[in-house]
Design a protein around this motif. Structure first.
Motif, PDB file in Angstrom:
ATOM      1  N   ASN A 150       5.116   9.893  -0.567  1.00 17.59           N
ATOM      2  CA  ASN A 150       4.553   8.634  -0.259  1.00 17.59           C
ATOM      3  C   ASN A 150       5.199   8.043   0.929  1.00 17.59           C
ATOM      4  O   ASN A 150       6.342   8.033   1.092  1.00 17.59           O
ATOM      5  CB  ASN A 150       4.305   7.888  -1.477  1.00 17.59           C
ATOM      6  CG  ASN A 150       3.400   8.272  -2.485  1.00 17.59           C
ATOM      7  OD1 ASN A 150       2.415   8.673  -2.158  1.00 17.59           O
ATOM      8  ND2 ASN A 150       3.692   7.865  -3.592  1.00 17.59           N
TER       9      ASN A 150
ATOM     10  N   LEU B 107       0.860  -1.269  -0.163  1.00 14.97           N
ATOM     11  CA  LEU B 107      -0.001  -0.018   0.044  1.00 14.97           C
ATOM     12  C   LEU B 107       0.909   1.157   0.051  1.00 14.97           C
ATOM     13  O   LEU B 107       1.838   1.399   0.517  1.00 14.97           O
ATOM     14  CB  LEU B 107      -1.061   0.059   1.261  1.00 14.97           C
ATOM     15  CG  LEU B 107      -1.944   0.895   1.169  1.00 14.97           C
ATOM     16  CD1 LEU B 107      -3.317   0.516   2.042  1.00 14.97           C
ATOM     17  CD2 LEU B 107      -1.292   2.317   1.940  1.00 14.97           C
ATOM     18  N   PHE B 108       0.585   2.197  -0.811  1.00 12.16           N
ATOM     19  CA  PHE B 108       1.450   3.288  -0.891  1.00 12.16           C
ATOM     20  C   PHE B 108       0.299   4.674  -0.631  1.00 12.16           C
ATOM     21  O   PHE B 108      -0.386   4.982  -1.467  1.00 12.16           O
ATOM     22  CB  PHE B 108       1.873   3.589  -2.560  1.00 12.16           C
ATOM     23  CG  PHE B 108       2.622   2.226  -2.849  1.00 12.16           C
ATOM     24  CD1 PHE B 108       3.918   2.370  -2.521  1.00 12.16           C
ATOM     25  CD2 PHE B 108       1.846   1.263  -3.493  1.00 12.16           C
ATOM     26  CE1 PHE B 108       4.676   0.878  -2.871  1.00 12.16           C
ATOM     27  CE2 PHE B 108       2.736   0.283  -3.772  1.00 12.16           C
ATOM     28  CZ  PHE B 108       4.186   0.076  -3.646  1.00 12.16           C
ATOM     29  N   SER B 109       0.660   5.292   0.279  1.00  8.97           N
ATOM     30  CA  SER B 109      -0.129   6.264   0.637  1.00  8.97           C
ATOM     31  C   SER B 109       0.330   7.626   0.892  1.00  8.97           C
ATOM     32  O   SER B 109       1.645   7.803   1.130  1.00  8.97           O
ATOM     33  CB  SER B 109      -0.953   5.806   2.105  1.00  8.97           C
ATOM     34  OG  SER B 109       0.114   5.834   3.275  1.00  8.97           O
ATOM     35  N   SER B 110      -0.303   8.804   1.153  1.00 10.21           N
ATOM     36  CA  SER B 110       0.189  10.137   1.373  1.00 10.21           C
ATOM     37  C   SER B 110      -1.207  11.053   2.031  1.00 10.21           C
ATOM     38  O   SER B 110      -2.119  10.632   1.909  1.00 10.21           O
ATOM     39  CB  SER B 110       0.778  10.745   0.105  1.00 10.21           C
ATOM     40  OG  SER B 110       1.326  11.970   0.342  1.00 10.21           O
TER      41      SER B 110
ATOM     42  N   ASN C  46       5.490   3.993   2.185  1.00 10.30           N
ATOM     43  CA  ASN C  46       5.014   2.805   2.008  1.00 10.30           C
ATOM     44  C   ASN C  46       4.667   2.103   3.001  1.00 10.30           C
ATOM     45  O   ASN C  46       5.021   2.135   4.162  1.00 10.30           O
ATOM     46  CB  ASN C  46       6.390   1.951   1.485  1.00 10.30           C
ATOM     47  CG  ASN C  46       6.689   2.647   0.045  1.00 10.30           C
ATOM     48  OD1 ASN C  46       6.192   3.371  -0.625  1.00 10.30           O
ATOM     49  ND2 ASN C  46       8.214   2.569  -0.051  1.00 10.30           N
TER      50      ASN C  46
ATOM     51  N   THR D 254      -6.587  11.864   3.217  1.00 11.16           N
ATOM     52  CA  THR D 254      -5.805  10.682   2.843  1.00 11.16           C
ATOM     53  C   THR D 254      -5.957  10.239   1.442  1.00 11.16           C
ATOM     54  O   THR D 254      -7.114  10.505   0.879  1.00 11.16           O
ATOM     55  CB  THR D 254      -5.968   9.388   3.756  1.00 11.16           C
ATOM     56  OG1 THR D 254      -7.140   9.039   3.652  1.00 11.16           O
ATOM     57  CG2 THR D 254      -5.622   9.964   5.358  1.00 11.16           C
ATOM     58  N   ARG D 255      -4.930   9.548   0.989  1.00 12.25           N
ATOM     59  CA  ARG D 255      -5.158   8.984  -0.537  1.00 12.25           C
ATOM     60  C   ARG D 255      -4.232   7.605  -0.614  1.00 12.25           C
ATOM     61  O   ARG D 255      -3.022   8.013   0.059  1.00 12.25           O
ATOM     62  CB  ARG D 255      -4.866   9.732  -1.665  1.00 12.25           C
ATOM     63  CG  ARG D 255      -3.238  10.262  -1.641  1.00 12.25           C
ATOM     64  CD  ARG D 255      -3.437  11.020  -2.876  1.00 12.25           C
ATOM     65  NE  ARG D 255      -2.216  11.895  -2.942  1.00 12.25           N
ATOM     66  CZ  ARG D 255      -1.639  12.654  -3.874  1.00 12.25           C
ATOM     67  NH1 ARG D 255      -2.557  13.317  -4.801  1.00 12.25           N
ATOM     68  NH2 ARG D 255      -0.276  13.129  -3.921  1.00 12.25           N
ATOM     69  N   SER D 256      -4.384   6.661  -1.044  1.00 13.42           N
ATOM     70  CA  SER D 256      -3.709   5.499  -1.111  1.00 13.42           C
ATOM     71  C   SER D 256      -3.961   4.705  -2.402  1.00 13.42           C
ATOM     72  O   SER D 256      -5.071   4.818  -2.805  1.00 13.42           O
ATOM     73  CB  SER D 256      -3.820   4.406   0.224  1.00 13.42           C
ATOM     74  OG  SER D 256      -5.282   4.086   0.333  1.00 13.42           O
TER      75      SER D 256
ATOM     76  N   LYS E 150      -0.941   3.053   6.896  1.00  7.23           N
ATOM     77  CA  LYS E 150      -1.128   4.210   5.904  1.00  7.23           C
ATOM     78  C   LYS E 150      -0.103   5.345   6.577  1.00  7.23           C
ATOM     79  O   LYS E 150       0.909   5.185   7.566  1.00  7.23           O
ATOM     80  CB  LYS E 150      -2.336   4.854   5.816  1.00  7.23           C
ATOM     81  CG  LYS E 150      -3.152   3.627   5.050  1.00  7.23           C
ATOM     82  CD  LYS E 150      -4.778   4.392   4.683  1.00  7.23           C
ATOM     83  CE  LYS E 150      -5.522   3.459   4.132  1.00  7.23           C
ATOM     84  NZ  LYS E 150      -7.008   3.669   3.921  1.00  7.23           N
TER      85      LYS E 150
ATOM     86  N   ALA F 201      -3.140   0.517  -3.654  1.00  5.95           N
ATOM     87  CA  ALA F 201      -2.735  -0.660  -3.106  1.00  5.95           C
ATOM     88  C   ALA F 201      -2.759  -1.585  -4.274  1.00  5.95           C
ATOM     89  O   ALA F 201      -3.518  -1.829  -5.314  1.00  5.95           O
ATOM     90  CB  ALA F 201      -3.935  -1.356  -1.991  1.00  5.95           C
TER      91      ALA F 201
END
Length: 227
Positions: free
Chosen positions: A80, A67-70, A82, A215-217, A109, A219
């Protein structure tokens, strides 16, 4: 003498004829009843053995992956962070064309600041309810399908830390969002990609002007269906 003998023979023949007719009639009636009973029993057996489409459509399995989130915030850049997520899924109506799928996932996240020196990790219990569209073979054991998913998701915050320091009090306990994505399922194995857009401000106001952080992610998940 002969006349009496003939009368006796005639009476015996009449009695025999009546007896045979009664016996034939008695045998015919149970045969019809038992025949209909057997037919009814066979029909009931077939109905009991016929699998329910709803039972076939309900599935259960596990999935997990990267999952890559920011964060998204006006006039602020984030990098991001990880992470990963894993859990269970159920439903989806694998043999059908349309189904509803639920999931319970544990997700890591977060984000990094623009310099990359500070890292925030947010740990969520993620519960989406997704509409699933299936295109392909209805055979879940040997068939292959392509599917799409879309629906709402609730993220319940379990833990938050900034480089090992507990900062959970700085974040809202609930985030709501929308998930959209798709995947491929071959036999009982699946590979899936999805986006998660958070819709709520997750940052609590702390004295000054309140920030609007969402948030945004993205996967990439792999999974295995048990049913």
């Amino acid at each position: 003498m002969r006349t009496q003998f003939a009368r006796t023979i005639t009476a015996i023949a009449a009695v025999a004829t009546l007896s045979l007719a009664a016996a034939a009639q008695a045998q015919t009636r149970p045969l019809g009843d038992s025949s209909s009973f057997l037919v009814a029993g066979m029909a009931q057996g077939q109905n009991q053995q016929a699998p329910s489409s709803h039972a076939n459509g309900f599935g259960f399995g596990v999935k997990g992956g990267l999952l890559f989130s920011s964060y998204r915030e006006a006039d602020t850049d984030y990098k991001n962070n990880n992470g990963w997520e894993a859990g269970i899924f159920f439903g989806g109506n694998r043999p059908g064309s349309v189904g509803v799928m639920g999931e319970i996932l544990y997700a890591k996240k977060g984000a990094k600041d623009a310099s990359g020196k500070f890292t925030v990790n947010n740990y969520y219990l993620e519960i989406p309810v997704l509409l699933r569209l299936n295109i392909g073979s209805a055979n879940r054991n040997t068939g292959a399908i392509v599917y799409g998913i879309v629906g709402p998701v609730a993220d319940i915050l379990l833990k938050a830390d900034l480089d090992g320091i507990d900062v959970k009090k700085n974040y809202e306990s609930l985030d709501l969002g929308v998930i959209a994505g798709g995947g491929v399922e071959v036999s009982r194995f699946l590979v899936e990609a999805r986006m998660n857009w958070g819709l709520r401000n997750i940052a609590k106001a702390s004295g000054g002007a309140a920030s609007d952080v969402k948030t945004r992610s993205f996967a990439v998940l792999a999974g295995l269906r048990f049913n």
